[in-house]
Scaffold this motif. Structure first.
Motif, PDB file in Angstrom:
ATOM      1  N   LEU A   1     -40.265   5.052  12.498  1.00 29.38           N
ATOM      2  CA  LEU A   1     -40.303   3.621  12.174  1.00 29.38           C
ATOM      3  C   LEU A   1     -41.739   3.147  11.972  1.00 29.38           C
ATOM      4  N   LEU A   2     -42.646   3.650  12.790  1.00 30.07           N
ATOM      5  CA  LEU A   2     -44.059   3.290  12.633  1.00 30.07           C
ATOM      6  C   LEU A   2     -44.594   3.792  11.298  1.00 30.07           C
ATOM      7  N   ALA A   3     -44.218   5.029  10.940  1.00 27.91           N
ATOM      8  CA  ALA A   3     -44.653   5.594   9.658  1.00 27.91           C
ATOM      9  C   ALA A   3     -44.060   4.829   8.477  1.00 27.91           C
TER      10      ALA A   3
ATOM     11  N   ARG B   1     -43.004  -0.339  10.032  1.00 34.20           N
ATOM     12  CA  ARG B   1     -42.416  -1.362  10.880  1.00 34.20           C
ATOM     13  C   ARG B   1     -43.450  -1.867  11.884  1.00 34.20           C
ATOM     14  N   ASN B   2     -43.364  -3.131  12.242  1.00 33.76           N
ATOM     15  CA  ASN B   2     -44.272  -3.710  13.231  1.00 33.76           C
ATOM     16  C   ASN B   2     -43.902  -3.223  14.626  1.00 33.76           C
ATOM     17  N   PRO B   3     -44.877  -2.814  15.432  1.00 34.66           N
ATOM     18  CA  PRO B   3     -44.558  -2.390  16.808  1.00 34.66           C
ATOM     19  C   PRO B   3     -43.897  -3.501  17.618  1.00 34.66           C
ATOM     20  N   ILE B   4     -44.422  -4.722  17.502  1.00 30.85           N
ATOM     21  CA  ILE B   4     -43.840  -5.877  18.171  1.00 30.85           C
ATOM     22  C   ILE B   4     -43.731  -7.008  17.150  1.00 30.85           C
ATOM     23  N   CYS B   5     -43.234  -8.144  17.582  1.00 33.87           N
ATOM     24  CA  CYS B   5     -43.116  -9.307  16.700  1.00 33.87           C
ATOM     25  C   CYS B   5     -44.476  -9.654  16.096  1.00 33.87           C
TER      26      CYS B   5
ATOM     27  N   GLY C   1     -36.317  -6.922   8.712  1.00 32.51           N
ATOM     28  CA  GLY C   1     -36.260  -5.686   9.482  1.00 32.51           C
ATOM     29  C   GLY C   1     -36.585  -5.937  10.942  1.00 32.51           C
ATOM     30  N   ASP C   2     -36.338  -4.923  11.761  1.00 31.68           N
ATOM     31  CA  ASP C   2     -36.582  -5.025  13.197  1.00 31.68           C
ATOM     32  C   ASP C   2     -38.006  -4.602  13.532  1.00 31.68           C
ATOM     33  N   SER C   3     -38.526  -5.155  14.621  1.00 29.82           N
ATOM     34  CA  SER C   3     -39.740  -4.581  15.183  1.00 29.82           C
ATOM     35  C   SER C   3     -39.349  -3.262  15.857  1.00 29.82           C
ATOM     36  N   ILE C   4     -40.318  -2.391  16.074  1.00 29.29           N
ATOM     37  CA  ILE C   4     -40.019  -1.123  16.760  1.00 29.29           C
ATOM     38  C   ILE C   4     -39.527  -1.407  18.174  1.00 29.29           C
ATOM     39  N   LEU C   5     -40.124  -2.390  18.826  1.00 33.63           N
ATOM     40  CA  LEU C   5     -39.680  -2.782  20.165  1.00 33.63           C
ATOM     41  C   LEU C   5     -38.208  -3.157  20.160  1.00 33.63           C
ATOM     42  N   ASN C   6     -37.786  -3.951  19.181  1.00 29.87           N
ATOM     43  CA  ASN C   6     -36.396  -4.368  19.096  1.00 29.87           C
ATOM     44  C   ASN C   6     -35.477  -3.183  18.816  1.00 29.87           C
ATOM     45  N   SER C   7     -35.908  -2.290  17.937  1.00 25.85           N
ATOM     46  CA  SER C   7     -35.095  -1.108  17.637  1.00 25.85           C
ATOM     47  C   SER C   7     -34.892  -0.252  18.881  1.00 25.85           C
ATOM     48  N   LEU C   8     -35.962  -0.035  19.645  1.00 23.61           N
ATOM     49  CA  LEU C   8     -35.852   0.772  20.864  1.00 23.61           C
ATOM     50  C   LEU C   8     -34.976   0.066  21.899  1.00 23.61           C
ATOM     51  N   SER C   9     -35.079  -1.247  21.953  1.00 26.82           N
ATOM     52  CA  SER C   9     -34.217  -2.004  22.858  1.00 26.82           C
ATOM     53  C   SER C   9     -32.759  -1.891  22.432  1.00 26.82           C
ATOM     54  N   ASP C  10     -32.500  -1.955  21.121  1.00 30.68           N
ATOM     55  CA  ASP C  10     -31.134  -1.776  20.615  1.00 30.68           C
ATOM     56  C   ASP C  10     -30.577  -0.413  21.024  1.00 30.68           C
ATOM     57  N   ILE C  11     -31.406   0.609  20.926  1.00 32.93           N
ATOM     58  CA  ILE C  11     -30.983   1.956  21.334  1.00 32.93           C
ATOM     59  C   ILE C  11     -30.665   1.966  22.826  1.00 32.93           C
ATOM     60  N   GLY C  12     -31.487   1.273  23.611  1.00 43.72           N
ATOM     61  CA  GLY C  12     -31.232   1.173  25.050  1.00 43.72           C
ATOM     62  C   GLY C  12     -29.919   0.470  25.351  1.00 43.72           C
ATOM     63  N   PHE C  13     -29.616  -0.608  24.629  1.00 42.23           N
ATOM     64  CA  PHE C  13     -28.340  -1.299  24.831  1.00 42.23           C
ATOM     65  C   PHE C  13     -27.174  -0.381  24.490  1.00 42.23           C
ATOM     66  N   MET C  14     -27.309   0.420  23.443  1.00 40.91           N
ATOM     67  CA  MET C  14     -26.253   1.374  23.103  1.00 40.91           C
ATOM     68  C   MET C  14     -26.032   2.354  24.252  1.00 40.91           C
TER      69      MET C  14
END
Length: 199
Positions: free
Chosen positions: A35-37, A40-44, A131-144
Motif C-alpha cells: 500500500l505504501l508503494a 497510499r497515505n500512512p495516516i490521514c 482510498g484508505d489510509s494505510i492505518l485504516n486498512s490495517l485497522s480494517d484487517i484487524g476488525f476482520m
C-alpha cells in the motif's frame, strides 16, 4: 539453580502457533508495504490519528482507526470463518485465519487501486472517496480478524444475529452497509444511489 535451568520450556501448543503468528504478521506487514508503494497515505492527510470518525461524506472517512465501515470488516470475519469452516473444516483455526487474512489483505490492496477508487466515486455515494489510509486498512484487517475469532467462539445463531443487527443499524444510520456496498460496487442501481444521497 542457574538462569538457564529456571527458564520454562515453550509449550507444544504455543510452539505450533508461532509459525502462524509469524505468517500472519508477515502478511499484514507485506500488505502495508504494498500500500505504501502504491502511494497510499500512512495516516490521514489531516495529520491526526483518531479512534473514531463518523462523518461518511467527508475527506477523513476511511482515514482513521475506526468508522462506520469497521462493522463491515467485522462481518467479513464472520463470513470468512463460516466459509473456511464449510470448505476446509479439517483445517485448524490458525490456518483458516491465515487464509482469511490473505483474502482480506488482497481486498485492501485491490480496493485502493485507482480503478476501484474511481469506480466507487462513479457508482456509490462516496463522491469524495480517495482510498484508505494505510492505518485504516490495517485497522480494517484487524476488525476482520476479531470478527473471525468471535465467530469461532460464538454460537452460529448469535453470530448471525450480530451480523444482521450491525447491517440494520449501520444501514439506518448512514444508508449504507456491507450488503449495499457490494450491491453498488457490482450492480449499481440509480434508485439506491439516489436514496443513499439523501442521507
Amino acid at each position: 539453580m542457574s538462569g538457564a535451568a529456571r527458564l520454562s520450556p515453550v509449550s507444544p501448543a504455543r510452539s505450533r502457533r508461532l509459525p502462524y503468528v509469524l505468517a500472519g504478521l508477515g502478511i499484514v506487514a507485506a500488505t502495508a508495504a504494498i500500500l505504501l508503494a502504491m502511494g497510499r497515505n500512512p495516516i490521514c492527510p489531516c495529520g491526526d490519528v483518531k479512534l473514531w470518525w463518523g462523518a461518511v461524506n467527508s475527506p477523513e472517512n476511511s482515514q482513521h482507526l475506526s468508522d462506520w465501515y469497521s462493522a463491515s470488516h467485522l462481518i467479513h470475519g464472520f463470513l470468512f470463518c463460516g466459509a473456511t469452516w464449510l470448505v476446509f473444516r479439517r483445517w485448524g483455526l490458525a490456518p483458516r485465519l491465515i487464509l482469511a487474512l490473505l483474502v482480506e489483505c488482497a481486498w485492501e490492496i485491490v480496493e485502493n487501486t485507482d480503478a476501484v477508487i474511481q469506480h466507487y466515486r462513479e457508482t456509490t455515494i462516496s463522491l469524495d472517496y480517495a482510498g484508505d489510509s494505510i492505518l485504516n486498512s490495517l485497522s480494517d484487517i484487524g476488525f476482520m480478524a476479531v470478527g473471525f475469532w468471535l465467530a469461532s467462539k460464538l454460537p452460529v445463531w448469535l453470530t448471525v444475529l450480530i451480523a444482521v443487527g450491525l447491517e440494520l443499524f449501520v444501514g439506518f444510520m448512514i444508508r449504507d452497509n456491507l450488503a449495499l456496498n457490494v450491491l453498488m460496487l457490482l450492480w449499481p442501481i440509480e434508485a439506491v444511489k439516489t436514496w443513499q444521497g439523501g442521507a
